[in-house]
Design a protein around this motif. Structure first.
Motif, PDB file in Angstrom:
ATOM      1  N   LEU A  95       8.819 -25.097  16.725  1.00 34.78           N
ATOM      2  CA  LEU A  95       9.176 -26.479  17.073  1.00 34.78           C
ATOM      3  C   LEU A  95      10.628 -26.562  17.546  1.00 34.78           C
ATOM      4  N   LEU A  96      11.513 -25.826  16.899  1.00 38.02           N
ATOM      5  CA  LEU A  96      12.913 -25.812  17.325  1.00 38.02           C
ATOM      6  C   LEU A  96      13.060 -25.164  18.703  1.00 38.02           C
ATOM      7  N   THR A  97      12.284 -24.111  18.968  1.00 41.71           N
ATOM      8  CA  THR A  97      12.308 -23.464  20.278  1.00 41.71           C
ATOM      9  C   THR A  97      11.873 -24.439  21.365  1.00 41.71           C
ATOM     10  N   ALA A  98      10.807 -25.196  21.090  1.00 45.05           N
ATOM     11  CA  ALA A  98      10.330 -26.187  22.054  1.00 45.05           C
ATOM     12  C   ALA A  98      11.389 -27.252  22.312  1.00 45.05           C
ATOM     13  N   THR A  99      12.071 -27.678  21.265  1.00 47.01           N
ATOM     14  CA  THR A  99      13.142 -28.674  21.428  1.00 47.01           C
ATOM     15  C   THR A  99      14.252 -28.137  22.325  1.00 47.01           C
ATOM     16  N   GLY A 100      14.597 -26.870  22.131  1.00 45.88           N
ATOM     17  CA  GLY A 100      15.632 -26.261  22.962  1.00 45.88           C
ATOM     18  C   GLY A 100      15.254 -26.225  24.434  1.00 45.88           C
ATOM     19  N   LEU A 101      14.006 -25.900  24.724  1.00 47.76           N
ATOM     20  CA  LEU A 101      13.545 -25.870  26.119  1.00 47.76           C
ATOM     21  C   LEU A 101      13.537 -27.265  26.734  1.00 47.76           C
TER      22      LEU A 101
ATOM     23  N   ALA B 253      21.071 -24.731  23.624  1.00 50.06           N
ATOM     24  CA  ALA B 253      21.224 -23.356  23.144  1.00 50.06           C
ATOM     25  C   ALA B 253      21.119 -23.279  21.629  1.00 50.06           C
ATOM     26  N   LEU B 254      21.705 -24.244  20.927  1.00 47.75           N
ATOM     27  CA  LEU B 254      21.659 -24.252  19.457  1.00 47.75           C
ATOM     28  C   LEU B 254      20.224 -24.419  18.956  1.00 47.75           C
ATOM     29  N   CYS B 255      19.474 -25.318  19.581  1.00 49.00           N
ATOM     30  CA  CYS B 255      18.079 -25.538  19.171  1.00 49.00           C
ATOM     31  C   CYS B 255      17.224 -24.312  19.457  1.00 49.00           C
ATOM     32  N   TYR B 256      17.349 -23.779  20.667  1.00 49.15           N
ATOM     33  CA  TYR B 256      16.545 -22.613  21.028  1.00 49.15           C
ATOM     34  C   TYR B 256      16.924 -21.412  20.160  1.00 49.15           C
ATOM     35  N   GLY B 257      18.217 -21.230  19.914  1.00 51.93           N
ATOM     36  CA  GLY B 257      18.667 -20.122  19.088  1.00 51.93           C
ATOM     37  C   GLY B 257      18.163 -20.212  17.666  1.00 51.93           C
ATOM     38  N   ALA B 258      18.147 -21.434  17.102  1.00 49.25           N
ATOM     39  CA  ALA B 258      17.640 -21.606  15.735  1.00 49.25           C
ATOM     40  C   ALA B 258      16.170 -21.228  15.660  1.00 49.25           C
ATOM     41  N   GLY B 259      15.393 -21.674  16.642  1.00 49.43           N
ATOM     42  CA  GLY B 259      13.966 -21.366  16.642  1.00 49.43           C
ATOM     43  C   GLY B 259      13.673 -19.904  16.889  1.00 49.43           C
ATOM     44  N   PHE B 260      14.275 -19.367  17.933  1.00 50.20           N
ATOM     45  CA  PHE B 260      14.023 -17.975  18.292  1.00 50.20           C
ATOM     46  C   PHE B 260      14.575 -17.030  17.225  1.00 50.20           C
TER      47      PHE B 260
ATOM     48  N   LEU C 140       4.717 -25.309  27.668  1.00 47.10           N
ATOM     49  CA  LEU C 140       3.311 -24.945  27.509  1.00 47.10           C
ATOM     50  C   LEU C 140       3.165 -23.609  26.780  1.00 47.10           C
ATOM     51  N   LEU C 141       4.153 -22.753  26.920  1.00 44.57           N
ATOM     52  CA  LEU C 141       4.115 -21.450  26.251  1.00 44.57           C
ATOM     53  C   LEU C 141       4.253 -21.602  24.743  1.00 44.57           C
ATOM     54  N   VAL C 142       5.151 -22.494  24.319  1.00 41.34           N
ATOM     55  CA  VAL C 142       5.302 -22.745  22.883  1.00 41.34           C
ATOM     56  C   VAL C 142       4.031 -23.392  22.332  1.00 41.34           C
ATOM     57  N   ALA C 143       3.417 -24.256  23.130  1.00 33.99           N
ATOM     58  CA  ALA C 143       2.152 -24.865  22.717  1.00 33.99           C
ATOM     59  C   ALA C 143       1.085 -23.787  22.510  1.00 33.99           C
ATOM     60  N   GLY C 144       1.053 -22.809  23.400  1.00 40.05           N
ATOM     61  CA  GLY C 144       0.111 -21.707  23.256  1.00 40.05           C
ATOM     62  C   GLY C 144       0.361 -20.911  21.985  1.00 40.05           C
ATOM     63  N   PHE C 145       1.631 -20.687  21.664  1.00 41.34           N
ATOM     64  CA  PHE C 145       2.006 -19.997  20.431  1.00 41.34           C
ATOM     65  C   PHE C 145       1.477 -20.759  19.212  1.00 41.34           C
ATOM     66  N   LEU C 146       1.753 -22.057  19.166  1.00 42.65           N
ATOM     67  CA  LEU C 146       1.358 -22.868  18.013  1.00 42.65           C
ATOM     68  C   LEU C 146      -0.154 -22.934  17.851  1.00 42.65           C
ATOM     69  N   VAL C 147      -0.871 -23.129  18.936  1.00 40.48           N
ATOM     70  CA  VAL C 147      -2.334 -23.221  18.867  1.00 40.48           C
ATOM     71  C   VAL C 147      -2.921 -21.907  18.356  1.00 40.48           C
ATOM     72  N   THR C 148      -2.444 -20.787  18.901  1.00 37.99           N
ATOM     73  CA  THR C 148      -2.962 -19.474  18.489  1.00 37.99           C
ATOM     74  C   THR C 148      -2.689 -19.213  17.013  1.00 37.99           C
ATOM     75  N   TYR C 149      -1.483 -19.539  16.564  1.00 44.40           N
ATOM     76  CA  TYR C 149      -1.131 -19.282  15.170  1.00 44.40           C
ATOM     77  C   TYR C 149      -1.896 -20.209  14.221  1.00 44.40           C
ATOM     78  N   LEU C 150      -2.059 -21.457  14.595  1.00 47.31           N
ATOM     79  CA  LEU C 150      -2.807 -22.404  13.747  1.00 47.31           C
ATOM     80  C   LEU C 150      -4.272 -22.002  13.633  1.00 47.31           C
ATOM     81  N   ILE C 151      -4.849 -21.489  14.704  1.00 46.84           N
ATOM     82  CA  ILE C 151      -6.234 -21.003  14.641  1.00 46.84           C
ATOM     83  C   ILE C 151      -6.325 -19.852  13.637  1.00 46.84           C
ATOM     84  N   TYR C 152      -5.336 -18.961  13.661  1.00 49.80           N
ATOM     85  CA  TYR C 152      -5.296 -17.853  12.704  1.00 49.80           C
ATOM     86  C   TYR C 152      -5.280 -18.374  11.263  1.00 49.80           C
TER      87      TYR C 152
END
Length: 397
Positions: free
Chosen positions: A283-289, A305-312, A372-384
């Protein structure tokens, strides 16, 4: 009774020397991230060619990593590390003599081979040295060496480029890589880890270049790596598009936040499991983007940069530690090769595909679509998780 995690020493001499040696390698590498796109552009290259220069590098690193992982488990950690460092140094020296984009593309292949071998080797050596029950914390601290380089080296590279020219950039980058090689000779590498049981012939054949147990966390990191590829490839050109002079401050702020977050994220990973790190980190990565896509000032750039760095900074080392935890000790090299191959594939795809998106639209829209890439990450992980995936797994010894 004391927590058994605390009884295992993390800050050993081997761990410190490995981290410092890795620091100098990343200083050499990170100097080139904001300067090579300008180097190519001044040769007459366009956004697509800049993307190719980044993409060819990451694809060559991707191709060599599975072999590097296998070699680490067979011919030894030190041999692979020294060969990779030699290729890395020769390629950085070679940039000084490049005069056209096609030659830069050629030397990028060699550079990618060296980078793929050395980073896979350093990651595997670190995972051997770190106590298993502190692996998340240890990989977080080990990653600080690369993040410190990310904070300092881009600013240094831009200053050298503007003040003295590309010759100085490549000379200093070479000197830093040579220092990494010299320090690597001081690393005490643990003896090779043997299988507990000798497998039969069919079992041996099944243990190939890739490690199947590393596939899922490697697949997850690939989503974020695509967005990261769009940042490292085009942030300098994006700054020119929106009128921000020195985007080196993005790298500094991003790396600073990663450095602050990594140790805490590692401890949470070790104690609570990956869900407590990966979900807020994404979520923090998405905010940074999102903030980056609307950036038109240095202040907004730093916030992004701070938001993306915290997430990544939370997600990437946790996924790496999760990868190592899932595999037996004698397959750590292959697991690291699998993980970093996915990471490189993401960066290479991000550089080439998002470069085309930027050429058709704008860099701002490119970063917006990266959500959309972060959305793909979240969907895949939530399915797991919904399918009963474990939030915490025992670390392999």
């Amino acid at each position: 009774m004391a927590d058994p995690v605390e009884k295992q020493a993390l800050w050993t001499r081997a761990f410190v020397v490995t981290s410092i040696s890795n620091l100098f390698l990343f200083l050499s590498f990170q100097m080139l991230i904001p300067t090579l796109p300008i180097f190519v552009e001044r040769m007459g290259g366009d956004a697509t060619q800049v993307g190719l220069v980044i993409g060819v590098f990451t694809i060559s690193a991707l191709l060599v990593r599975p072999f590097a992982g296998k070699w680490l488990d067979t011919i030894g950690r030190r041999n692979v590390l020294l060969i990779g460092l030699s290729l890395f140094i020769l390629s950085v020296v070679g940039y000084y003599w490049m005069t056209v984009v096609s030659l830069v593309l050629l030397i990028r292949v060699v550079h990618g081979f060296g980078w793929g071998m050395t980073t896979t080797a350093y990651g595997t050596i670190a995972s051997d040295i770190i106590p298993p029950k502190r692996r998340g914390e240890g990989m977080g601290y080990f990653g600080l060496s690369s993040n410190l380089a990310m904070a300092l080296a881009p600013l240094l590279g831009i200053w050298l480029m503007d003040s003295f020219g590309f010759g100085y950039v490549f000379s200093i980058s070479t000197a830093l890589a040579v220092t990494s090689m010299l320090l690597s000779r001081l690393i005490t590498i643990p003896p090779p880890i043997k299988r507990d049981v000798i497998p039969d012939q069919a079992g041996a054949k099944r243990e190939g270049l890739f490690e199947k147990k590393a596939f899922f966390p490697s697949f997850l990191v690939m989503f974020l790596a695509v967005s990261y590829g769009g940042i490292v490839s085009f942030i300098t050109l994006f700054g020119a598009e929106v009128g921000i002079a020195n985007v080196g401050w993005y790298f500094f702020a991003n790396a600073l936040m990663v450095m602050l977050v990594r140790p805490f994220a590692g401890v949470i990973f070790d104690r609570r499991g990956h869900a407590w790190v990966l979900l807020p980190g994404a979520l923090l990565t998405a905010t940074g983007l999102l903030v980056l896509s609307y950036t038109d000032s240095l202040t907004m750039l730093i916030i992004a940069a701070l938001c993306y760095g915290a997430g990544f900074g939370a997600v990437q080392p946790s996924l790496m530690a999760w990868t190592i935890n899932r595999v037996p000790p004698h397959r750590r090299g292959a697991a690291n090769g699998t993980y970093f191959s996915a990471f490189d594939l993401g960066i290479g795809a991000g550089a080439m595909l998002l470069g085309t998106v930027a050429q058709l639209t704008s860099y701002s829209m490119m970063y917006r679509l990266s959500l959309l890439l972060v959305a793909g990450f979240l969907v895949t992980y939530l399915i797991y998780l919904l399918r009963g995936g474990k939030i915490k797994e025992a670390a392999s010894e």
